[in-house]
Design a protein around this motif. Sequence first.
Motif, PDB file in Angstrom:
ATOM      1  N   MET A  74       0.833  -1.206   0.000  1.00  0.00           N
ATOM      2  CA  MET A  74       0.000   0.000   0.000  1.00  0.00           C
ATOM      3  C   MET A  74       0.866   1.252   0.000  1.00  0.00           C
ATOM      4  O   MET A  74       0.588   2.219  -0.724  1.00  0.00           O
ATOM      5  CB  MET A  74      -0.910   0.020   1.236  1.00  0.00           C
ATOM      6  N   LYS A  75       1.915   1.255   0.827  1.00  0.00           N
ATOM      7  CA  LYS A  75       2.789   2.429   0.913  1.00  0.00           C
ATOM      8  C   LYS A  75       3.413   2.752  -0.444  1.00  0.00           C
ATOM      9  O   LYS A  75       3.563   3.921  -0.808  1.00  0.00           O
ATOM     10  CB  LYS A  75       3.871   2.208   1.964  1.00  0.00           C
ATOM     11  N   GLY A  76       3.771   1.712  -1.189  1.00  0.00           N
ATOM     12  CA  GLY A  76       4.351   1.936  -2.502  1.00  0.00           C
ATOM     13  C   GLY A  76       3.389   2.603  -3.466  1.00  0.00           C
ATOM     14  O   GLY A  76       3.795   3.392  -4.321  1.00  0.00           O
ATOM     15  N   ILE A  77       2.097   2.309  -3.302  1.00  0.00           N
ATOM     16  CA  ILE A  77       1.077   2.876  -4.184  1.00  0.00           C
ATOM     17  C   ILE A  77       0.732   4.315  -3.798  1.00  0.00           C
ATOM     18  O   ILE A  77       0.569   5.181  -4.657  1.00  0.00           O
ATOM     19  CB  ILE A  77      -0.202   2.000  -4.148  1.00  0.00           C
ATOM     20  N   ILE A  78       0.658   4.578  -2.510  1.00  0.00           N
ATOM     21  CA  ILE A  78       0.170   5.885  -2.048  1.00  0.00           C
ATOM     22  C   ILE A  78       1.290   6.892  -1.791  1.00  0.00           C
ATOM     23  O   ILE A  78       1.022   8.063  -1.511  1.00  0.00           O
ATOM     24  CB  ILE A  78      -0.687   5.730  -0.772  1.00  0.00           C
ATOM     25  N   ASN A  79       2.528   6.475  -1.936  1.00  0.00           N
ATOM     26  CA  ASN A  79       3.690   7.285  -1.583  1.00  0.00           C
ATOM     27  C   ASN A  79       3.704   8.668  -2.263  1.00  0.00           C
ATOM     28  O   ASN A  79       3.358   8.811  -3.418  1.00  0.00           O
ATOM     29  CB  ASN A  79       4.958   6.515  -1.976  1.00  0.00           C
ATOM     30  N   ASN A  80       4.104   9.676  -1.486  1.00  0.00           N
ATOM     31  CA  ASN A  80       4.361  11.036  -1.991  1.00  0.00           C
ATOM     32  C   ASN A  80       3.165  11.655  -2.708  1.00  0.00           C
ATOM     33  O   ASN A  80       3.280  12.169  -3.820  1.00  0.00           O
ATOM     34  CB  ASN A  80       5.591  11.048  -2.908  1.00  0.00           C
ATOM     35  N   ALA A  81       2.005  11.624  -2.044  1.00  0.00           N
ATOM     36  CA  ALA A  81       0.826  12.299  -2.588  1.00  0.00           C
ATOM     37  C   ALA A  81       0.824  13.768  -2.178  1.00  0.00           C
ATOM     38  O   ALA A  81       1.402  14.140  -1.148  1.00  0.00           O
ATOM     39  CB  ALA A  81      -0.447  11.626  -2.091  1.00  0.00           C
ATOM     40  N   ASP A  82       0.171  14.593  -2.981  1.00  0.00           N
ATOM     41  CA  ASP A  82      -0.023  15.990  -2.609  1.00  0.00           C
ATOM     42  C   ASP A  82      -0.957  16.098  -1.407  1.00  0.00           C
ATOM     43  O   ASP A  82      -0.754  16.930  -0.522  1.00  0.00           O
ATOM     44  CB  ASP A  82      -0.632  16.770  -3.780  1.00  0.00           C
ATOM     45  N   VAL A  83      -1.982  15.231  -1.398  1.00  0.00           N
ATOM     46  CA  VAL A  83      -2.976  15.223  -0.324  1.00  0.00           C
ATOM     47  C   VAL A  83      -3.228  13.785   0.115  1.00  0.00           C
ATOM     48  O   VAL A  83      -3.386  12.889  -0.721  1.00  0.00           O
ATOM     49  CB  VAL A  83      -4.309  15.854  -0.785  1.00  0.00           C
ATOM     50  N   PHE A  84      -3.271  13.579   1.429  1.00  0.00           N
ATOM     51  CA  PHE A  84      -3.674  12.292   2.004  1.00  0.00           C
ATOM     52  C   PHE A  84      -4.951  12.495   2.812  1.00  0.00           C
ATOM     53  O   PHE A  84      -5.025  13.390   3.652  1.00  0.00           O
ATOM     54  CB  PHE A  84      -2.606  11.740   2.950  1.00  0.00           C
ATOM     55  N   VAL A  85      -5.950  11.670   2.555  1.00  0.00           N
ATOM     56  CA  VAL A  85      -7.095  11.524   3.452  1.00  0.00           C
ATOM     57  C   VAL A  85      -6.882  10.170   4.099  1.00  0.00           C
ATOM     58  O   VAL A  85      -7.065   9.130   3.463  1.00  0.00           O
ATOM     59  CB  VAL A  85      -8.438  11.603   2.698  1.00  0.00           C
ATOM     60  N   PHE A  86      -6.468  10.180   5.369  1.00  0.00           N
ATOM     61  CA  PHE A  86      -5.835   9.010   5.981  1.00  0.00           C
ATOM     62  C   PHE A  86      -6.543   8.619   7.275  1.00  0.00           C
ATOM     63  O   PHE A  86      -6.820   9.458   8.122  1.00  0.00           O
ATOM     64  CB  PHE A  86      -4.372   9.370   6.294  1.00  0.00           C
ATOM     65  N   GLU A  87      -6.790   7.339   7.417  1.00  0.00           N
ATOM     66  CA  GLU A  87      -7.470   6.851   8.619  1.00  0.00           C
ATOM     67  C   GLU A  87      -6.646   7.087   9.881  1.00  0.00           C
ATOM     68  O   GLU A  87      -5.456   6.807   9.942  1.00  0.00           O
ATOM     69  CB  GLU A  87      -7.760   5.355   8.498  1.00  0.00           C
ATOM     70  N   SER A  88      -7.339   7.630  10.896  1.00  0.00           N
ATOM     71  CA  SER A  88      -6.766   7.787  12.231  1.00  0.00           C
ATOM     72  C   SER A  88      -7.904   7.485  13.197  1.00  0.00           C
ATOM     73  O   SER A  88      -8.429   8.356  13.872  1.00  0.00           O
ATOM     74  CB  SER A  88      -6.228   9.220  12.408  1.00  0.00           C
ATOM     75  N   ASN A  89      -8.278   6.218  13.264  1.00  0.00           N
ATOM     76  CA  ASN A  89      -9.570   5.816  13.813  1.00  0.00           C
ATOM     77  C   ASN A  89      -9.692   5.949  15.327  1.00  0.00           C
ATOM     78  O   ASN A  89     -10.695   6.443  15.831  1.00  0.00           O
ATOM     79  CB  ASN A  89      -9.876   4.381  13.398  1.00  0.00           C
TER      80      ASN A  89
END
Length: 264
Positions: free
Chosen positions: A153-168
Amino acid sequence: MNMQFSVLASGSTGNAFYIETDEHRLLVDAGLSGKQMEQLFQQIDRKLQQVTAILVTHEHSDHIKGLGVIARKYKLPIYANEKTWKAMEGLIGDIPTEQKFVFPLGTVRSFGSLDVESFGVSHDAAEPMFYVFHCGGKKLVLITDTGYVSDRMKGIINNADVFVFESNHDVDMLRMGHYPWNIKRRILSDVGHVSNEDAALALADVIGDRTKRIYLAHLSQDNNMKELARMTVGQTLTSKGFAVGEQFHLYDTDPKIPTDLVYV
């Protein structure tokens, strides 16, 4: 090409995400009632009838509660993978065949200049998947509802301009809270939800030079608080050498109030 987005609603009571380009307006999940969804759109000065397609992440009710009603009312195409379509049978009512589209896991589908990449996560659903949006050299990642963030997953999402990321959740709040143990065990498992601390550790591995905004999403109403999530993630990232508030900014999301509609 321009890309704008809003986290319409995020949390255990319902989830919806909106993204638009000059050509398309996409809704990801519709986890609130049709009426609530219409109100959320009004708050960002948009209308549901302007949406051109709905993408589905998985079949849990906090992601598809209003899906059937909205799709039928506005005659919108729905995109989901085959296992999710099967799992949604009986949950969203009848959907006309011409509105049903298969979006396989691990593929890219283009909506004009917007390329949407689907990727798998670890959650107790049929075949849960989330999305990376690419447009005009910009990259936005949407990832919640996963028990952990793998190297794949990290390889796919790496270095995005914006992250909408779970922090449950906060682990201590969850452990001491009123939930039955079987529910606590599920949330803490590899097919549950990512904690504040684990979210920060995963983000530390994927934040890049282009990263400017991080939205902490899918916060538990019972086992987390916005201030606590922001503090935990911020302190952990600071300890890893990141200049939080300078390199990038952390933002809250809410189960009832959309984030501002902003450009990526």
